[in-house]
Structures are given as C-alpha cells and as structure tokens.
Scaffold this motif. Structure first.
Motif, short mmCIF file in Angstrom:
data_model
loop_
_atom_site.label_atom_id
_atom_site.label_comp_id
_atom_site.label_asym_id
_atom_site.label_seq_id
_atom_site.Cartn_x
_atom_site.Cartn_y
_atom_site.Cartn_z
N TYR A 200 37.11 24.83 70.71
CA TYR A 200 35.79 24.70 72.13
C TYR A 200 35.04 26.25 72.38
CZ TYR A 200 34.20 25.02 76.61
OH TYR A 200 33.23 25.19 77.78
N LEU A 201 36.10 26.94 72.03
CA LEU A 201 36.22 28.52 72.94
C LEU A 201 35.28 29.36 71.31
CD1 LEU A 201 37.19 30.53 74.85
CD2 LEU A 201 38.70 31.50 72.36
N LEU A 202 35.80 29.20 69.89
CA LEU A 202 34.79 29.75 68.79
C LEU A 202 33.52 28.72 68.68
CD1 LEU A 202 34.41 31.55 66.83
CD2 LEU A 202 35.81 29.82 65.24
N GLN A 203 33.29 27.51 69.31
CA GLN A 203 32.06 26.91 68.98
C GLN A 203 31.32 28.00 70.51
OE1 GLN A 203 31.45 25.18 66.62
NE2 GLN A 203 29.50 25.06 66.65
N GLY A 204 31.59 27.72 71.50
CA GLY A 204 30.80 28.69 72.47
C GLY A 204 30.44 29.76 71.52
N TRP A 205 31.11 30.79 71.49
CA TRP A 205 30.54 32.25 70.96
C TRP A 205 29.47 32.02 69.68
CZ3 TRP A 205 31.14 36.53 73.40
CH2 TRP A 205 32.01 36.80 74.38
N LEU A 206 29.91 31.26 68.71
CA LEU A 206 28.55 31.35 67.76
C LEU A 206 27.90 30.75 68.47
CD1 LEU A 206 31.45 29.46 64.97
CD2 LEU A 206 30.34 31.84 65.01
N GLN A 221 14.10 34.29 74.90
CA GLN A 221 15.42 34.42 75.01
C GLN A 221 15.65 33.97 76.45
OE1 GLN A 221 16.72 38.56 75.83
NE2 GLN A 221 18.05 38.45 74.49
N THR A 222 15.44 33.87 77.63
CA THR A 222 15.78 34.12 78.55
C THR A 222 16.00 32.31 79.06
OG1 THR A 222 14.19 35.47 79.96
CG2 THR A 222 14.80 33.98 81.60
N ASN A 223 15.16 31.32 77.86
CA ASN A 223 15.26 30.04 78.48
C ASN A 223 16.39 29.59 77.41
OD1 ASN A 223 13.13 29.73 79.97
ND2 ASN A 223 11.71 29.68 78.46
N ASN A 224 16.23 30.08 75.75
CA ASN A 224 17.67 30.22 75.05
C ASN A 224 18.89 30.83 75.80
OD1 ASN A 224 15.84 29.10 73.52
ND2 ASN A 224 16.41 30.78 72.03
N ILE A 225 19.34 31.26 76.69
CA ILE A 225 20.26 31.29 76.84
C ILE A 225 20.97 31.12 78.23
CG2 ILE A 225 21.48 33.30 78.42
CD1 ILE A 225 21.14 33.95 75.26
N GLU A 226 19.54 30.55 79.17
CA GLU A 226 19.80 29.52 80.54
C GLU A 226 20.16 28.06 79.60
OE1 GLU A 226 16.07 29.37 82.69
OE2 GLU A 226 16.13 31.76 83.61
N ASN A 227 19.99 27.67 79.25
CA ASN A 227 20.32 26.53 78.27
C ASN A 227 21.66 26.12 77.51
OD1 ASN A 227 17.50 25.30 79.10
ND2 ASN A 227 16.34 25.53 76.56
N TRP A 228 21.59 27.53 77.29
CA TRP A 228 23.05 27.77 76.69
C TRP A 228 24.11 27.76 77.86
CZ3 TRP A 228 27.48 31.19 77.81
CH2 TRP A 228 28.55 30.84 76.28
N ALA A 234 31.26 26.53 81.75
CA ALA A 234 32.76 26.49 81.38
C ALA A 234 33.78 27.52 80.76
CB ALA A 234 33.18 24.87 81.47
N HIS A 235 32.37 27.47 79.74
CA HIS A 235 33.17 28.94 78.58
C HIS A 235 33.00 30.34 79.17
CE1 HIS A 235 32.90 30.65 74.65
NE2 HIS A 235 33.58 30.54 74.08
N PRO A 236 34.06 30.70 78.95
CA PRO A 236 35.12 32.86 79.11
C PRO A 236 33.96 33.25 78.84
CG PRO A 236 36.58 31.55 77.63
CD PRO A 236 35.59 30.27 77.64
N ALA A 237 33.18 33.14 77.60
CA ALA A 237 31.49 34.19 77.72
C ALA A 237 30.64 34.16 78.95
CB ALA A 237 31.63 34.02 76.53
N ALA A 238 30.70 32.55 79.68
CA ALA A 238 29.45 32.28 80.28
C ALA A 238 29.89 32.76 82.32
CB ALA A 238 29.57 30.79 80.64
N GLN A 239 31.57 33.15 81.90
CA GLN A 239 32.29 33.38 83.40
C GLN A 239 31.91 34.67 82.96
OE1 GLN A 239 33.26 31.11 85.65
NE2 GLN A 239 32.30 29.79 83.55
N LEU A 240 32.01 35.85 81.81
CA LEU A 240 32.08 37.01 82.18
C LEU A 240 31.11 37.56 81.02
CD1 LEU A 240 33.26 39.43 83.46
CD2 LEU A 240 34.85 39.39 82.03
N MET A 241 30.32 37.39 81.18
CA MET A 241 29.09 37.78 79.41
C MET A 241 29.03 38.97 78.83
SD MET A 241 25.27 35.23 80.23
CE MET A 241 25.09 34.98 78.52
N PRO A 242 28.94 39.29 77.28
CA PRO A 242 29.13 40.01 77.00
C PRO A 242 27.58 41.13 78.07
CG PRO A 242 28.35 38.51 75.66
CD PRO A 242 28.18 37.80 76.85
N GLY A 243 28.09 42.25 78.26
CA GLY A 243 27.73 43.36 79.01
C GLY A 243 26.07 43.43 78.30
N ASN A 244 26.13 43.77 76.58
CA ASN A 244 23.99 43.96 76.23
C ASN A 244 23.53 43.00 76.33
OD1 ASN A 244 26.05 43.11 74.64
ND2 ASN A 244 25.26 44.74 72.98
#
Length: 602
Positions: A200-206, A221-228, A234-244
């Motif tokens: 789950y962790l790896l697939q979410g990042w990919l 991009q705005t739409n794509n990220i919102e869909n993701w 619940a993914h860690p990257a959604a809880q703390l998104m990369p800064g850039n």
C-alpha cells in the motif's frame, strides 16, 4: 548492474523485537586527538596485535586502525586495511561496521557503484540492531541516488517512513522521496506501477508520482492531485505531502468578484485593445457557461495619463483585479511602486517590477529565448545569429545571444540584414566573401588563373533566425547558395504568416520555428467561437485574441504558478510559467516546414 537482495525493513524490525538480533560486538576503539606520531604508533600497534589474534579479533583491530586513519584523512591507507578483511564469517555487527566504513568512503568519493558493491555484502538486516538497520537503509539510499538509480533510492526511503515519528524528520524524508520519484524516468515508473507485489505504501507514492507527471498544466494538476487525495486519504503522503508538491495545491485560486479590463479602446491602439478585449470576453462567456464568473468592468486606458489615475479609477470602480494596461509606458509607471494595492496582470513587459504586478505579452524576446533553448536542447552549441536591422530585430538578437550563451552555447557571429543587401549580409556572416577575397589575392600574387571553390565558415552548427515570411523566403535559398543549406535553422514565429501558403513557403523547407498553439494546434472551442464572428483569427492579428483568452484564463492561477518552480499552464499562446519577477514566460510549440507546410515536431 547487480541486483541486491535484501529483507524488507518490516521483517528486520519484527525480528529485532522478537529478540532474534545478535548481541553487539566490542565497540570500536574511541580515540581523542593524538599527535600524528602517536596516531601512527597506535595504528602500527593495532595492526601488530591483529597479526597475532584470531580472525574475529584481528578484524576488530584492523577496523579500529582503519577508523583512526580515516579520522586523520588517510583514506587510501584505511581502504587498503579494510579490503584485506574477509567479512564472510564475521559476526553481523562487525560485518556492518566494516562495510559501513567502506561504503561511506565510496560515497565521500562520489562513487555510487563502488558503494553498492560494498553494500552487496551487508549482513541481513534482521541480524542488526534497529539503529544499524536504519543506517543501512540510509547508506543504500545514498548509494542508489549517487548511482542514478532514483527509483531504488525512493523504494528504500519509503520503507523507512513507518519508523520515524518526528514530523520534521518525516517531512524531510517525504521531500527526498518525492525528489527521487521526480527524477525517475517514465518507463521505470510505469513498470514499477505494474508490479503485483507492491504494498500500500509504495503503490500510493508511485500513483502520486504518476498523477503529477501525467499533467499537461497546473489546471489538470490541481484536479489530479485532488483525485489522488480522495483515493489515498489515509496514505502517509496525503497526511504530510512533499513540500514542493504541496505548495501549489495549498494555495487557493485567485477568486475575485469584479475584474477591471483596462485596455485602449480609443486612440492609436484602439484596434489592438478591442481585439484583446474580444478574446477576454470570449473566455469569460465560456467560463459563465461552466460556472459562475466574475463581473467585468471595462475601462479605456487611453483616458488615464498616470499610474495614480489608474489606481484611483480602480478604487472608484471597486474592482479587485485588473487585466491591463497594454501601453508600455503605463506598465512601466505601475512598476515604480513598491507594492500595488490590488493585482495587475499587465499585457506588456517592462524592466521594472512591483509586488502585485504580473507581466504577460507576445514579445519577440520571448520567442527568441525559446528558439535558443530549443537549439541547445537539440545539442547545438555554436550559433550564427541573423536578424533584421530593426528595433524588434535588435531585441530578438539580444535575447538569442543572452539565452544561448547562458545555456552553455557560443555565439560564433551575428549579423543584421537589410532586404536590399541581403546577399552581402549573409555572405559576410558565413565568411564566403572572405573566401572569395583570398582567392582574388592569391591570383594577383601568383599570376595564376586557378579554379576556386568558395567555402563557408566551418565553426558553427546552427543558425538562429528572426525574419518575416517575405524575407525568409529569400534567406533560405541564399543560405543554400553559400553552402549553408545543411545548417539547421531555428526561427521565431514571425517567419510564418499564420495562413498556409504552400507555393510561397516551399523555399522555407527545413526551417524549424516556434509558434503559439492558437496557430499550430487544431482550433480550440474559444477559437471556433471567434471564427464564427471574426474573419481574421488566422492572421497575425488573430494572436491578439489568443492573448486576451489567455489573460482571462491565467489570472486565477497566478499565485499557484508563483508558488512552485516548474508549475505551468497550457494556453492559446503557449505553455505558460511565471518567473521570480512575476513575468510570464511562454514555451511555444515547434514545427518544421515540409513541402511548404508547417508540420508539428513532437
């Protein structure tokens, strides 16, 4: 490249918790700052002891000697000692400490491949204490990154995210994971996404990396990220998104209720102002059909002489953003303010800048910069510049030269041309006139009437050209006549009228040029709407409609475009991005003349 087989960090920590880890070996010798003679004696003593000790104790002593030498900067001697140690039958912690030092030395020497070769002998992570296991992960990530294996680097880093609780450290780790994924090529990313054993962790990042990479512009991009985010909330990257990545998404669109359209609708620029206004109105109407749109308040910029008068009118009309002005002197006057009280999207460029002032236009300099960049990206490094002897030609020449040089190219020579002296101007640029002059001098000196073949200069690999169609149709045959028909030519949009003219443009065959999507792409909905009421959308004048459409569609994204490097918006006038000075850059589409007709270059 060797494939390194390793247990996952999850297995590692599970084994440690279960008490399966080996007890640690004797800690390495800790030394203070000793004189070099004392250090040398200490190293010699350790190596002497090692010769009389059992294999495991000998390895410990050699490691201590190598650590002493490394601390004194004697990396080569330390490396020689370490490479003589057979780690195969050593306890895991001792193996780890030896390989760690070897790997760190390779990393310090920027040798990722050698670092990976050492790590191939790293003991199973399940046999190491937790701190050593985590450090091993870091060494692997550093080695992969240094060796250009960014996907493997990202995978290693992702494995470690479950075991870091500190939010600041986790943010740094997420930022590094994102950086590694952004430098992974498309083929590797797509292949990794198809692997059936991804957790789950790896697939979410990919999938986040793919969503970002698949964008055409910041709107998508705005739409794509919102869909993701909806799918992976619940993914860690959604809880703390990369800064850039988080920056542009966390900034709201510029939402205003009343927009002032400040354009000249009287005076010498009346036709230009009204064409841009038509483009704005077309985009506004299309937006009204999709959702609510702000009220437009039209102001004739010809009626205002100073920046203060413009600001007063904006206040009286109660507008929250202004598109305009078009006149360069008025844009310049606004740029003298340190900060403007409301955002202005000016439709011209000036050297100055002010907070809340954005500058956007159809400048010759923009197109020349894009042509120079295109040539550099194609591997060209030595350029000849040919531009008309006019004000816009001089601006294009400067932009060609500055951009090509800043990107590592060399300007071999440059020339301005007049139509009446075009043949002579090109001969001088290519130095065929010098070739002919040398032959004349030789004939006079020798008295011989020998055969002579003119030659062009051989120190250039491309030509950067700014010319209108009627001049370019003469220039290309003259280039061929002077043996430069094989030199690739990169031109600005002025070379194409905007309307197909196969018979006349046959002489332009082989020339590459940048132009706006309005001209080179199939008609958009906005262009089709204007085609129904205007008969000049295909002329150069029609580009003003495109400018108006883009100005209207651009304003909501101004803050987002400024929030992250590389953010862009697909428009009618090109792929739009924003500089640090809030000036809009346009990256054009590119085409090549084939049989007198422009053909898009993918």
């Amino acid at each position: 490249m060797m494939i390194l087989k390793r247990l996952s960090l999850i297995v590692t920590l599970t084994s440690i918790i279960a008490g399966c880890a080996m007890p640690p070996m004797s800690p390495p010798l800790v030394t203070g700052s000793l004189p070099s003679s004392s250090q040398e004696a200490n190293v010699d003593s350790l190596l002497s002891q090692a010769q009389r000790s059992s294999p495991i104790r000998a390895a410990e002593l050699k490691l201590q000697a190598a650590q002493l030498l490394a601390s004194q900067g004697e990396q080569d001697r330390a490396s020689d000692i370490l490479k003589d140690i057979d780690t195969a039958n050593l306890p895991p912690t001792l193996q780890f400490n030896i390989i760690k030092l070897q790997t760190q030395q390779a990393l310090d020497n920027n040798d990722g491949e050698k670092a990976l070769s050492y790590l191939a002998y790293m003991p199973s992570l399940s046999t190491l204490p937790e701190d050593d296991a985590l450090l091993s992960e870091q060494l692997y990530a550093d080695a992969y990154g240094l060796n250009g294996q960014s996907l493997e680097e990202a995978k290693i880093l992702i494995e470690g995210t479950d075991y870091i609780q500190d939010q600041e450290r986790l943010q740094l780790l997420h930022d590094r994971i994102w950086q590694a994924l952004q430098t992974t090529n498309d083929a590797e990313l797509h292949s990794a996404l198809q692997q059936p054993n991804n957790n789950y962790l790896l697939q979410g990042w990919l999938e986040l990396a793919l969503a970002s990479r698949s964008i055409a512009d910041i709107q998508t991009q705005t739409n794509n990220i919102e869909n993701w985010l909806n799918l992976w909330q619940a993914h860690p990257a959604a809880q703390l998104m990369p800064g850039n990545l988080a920056s542009p998404q966390s900034i709201d669109l510029l939402n205003v209720a009343r927009i002032g359209i400040l354009l000249p609708t009287s005076g010498s620029l009346e036709k230009v102002g009204k064409a841009i206004q038509d483009g704005i109105s077309t985009a506004h109407f299309a937006n009204q059909e999709r959702n609510s749109a702000p009220e437009l308040v039209f102001l004739d910029s010809a009626l205002y002489a100073t920046a203060d008068e413009i600001l007063q009118a904006a206040q009286e009309k109660d507008v929250q953003l202004i598109i305009g002005p078009l006149e360069k002197d008025k844009v310049s006057a606004l740029s003298q303010f340190e900060s403007l009280p409301l955002p202005f999207l000016a439709l011209n460029y000036t050297d100055g800048s002010a907070s809340n002032l954005y500058q956007f236009g159809l400048s010759a300099e923009d197109e020349a910069r894009d042509a120079a960049t295109q040539a550099i990206n194609a591997g060209k490094r030595y350029a000849l510049i040919l531009t008309p002897n006019s004000a816009w030609g001089k601006r294009a020449e400067t932009a060609f030269a500055d951009t090509f040089s800043s990107l590592g190219g060399t300007i071999v020579s440059r020339a301005s041309f007049n139509k009446e002296e075009l043949n002579q101007n090109i001969a001088q640029l290519l130095k065929t006139d010098e070739s002919k002059a040398r032959a004349i001098r030789l004939r006079k000196a020798t008295g011989l009437n020998f055969e002579f073949e003119e030659r062009r200069r051989q120190d250039a690999d491309t030509i950067l050209l700014a010319a209108r169609p009627q001049d370019a149709r003469l220039i290309k045959p003259i280039l061929s006549f002077y043996f430069a028909g094989d030199l690739p030519v990169y031109a600005t949009s002025q070379i194409f009228s905007g309307a197909s003219n196969t018979a006349a443009d046959i002489d332009l065959n082989g020339i590459m040029f940048g132009d706006i999507p309005w001209v080179l792409s199939p008609p958009s909905d906005n262009r089709r709407a204007l085609n129904a009421i205007r008969n000049n959308t295909g002329t150069r004048f029609g580009r003003l409609y495109a400018l108006g459409i883009d100005a209207y569609n651009l304003y909501p994204y101004l803050q987002q475009l400024g929030a992250a490097q590389g953010a862009r918006l697909q428009g009618e006038t090109g792929m739009l991005s924003l500089t640090e000075e809030n000036k809009v850059n346009r990256h054009l589409q590119w085409a090549i003349f084939e049989n007198g007709t422009p053909k898009l270059i993918e």
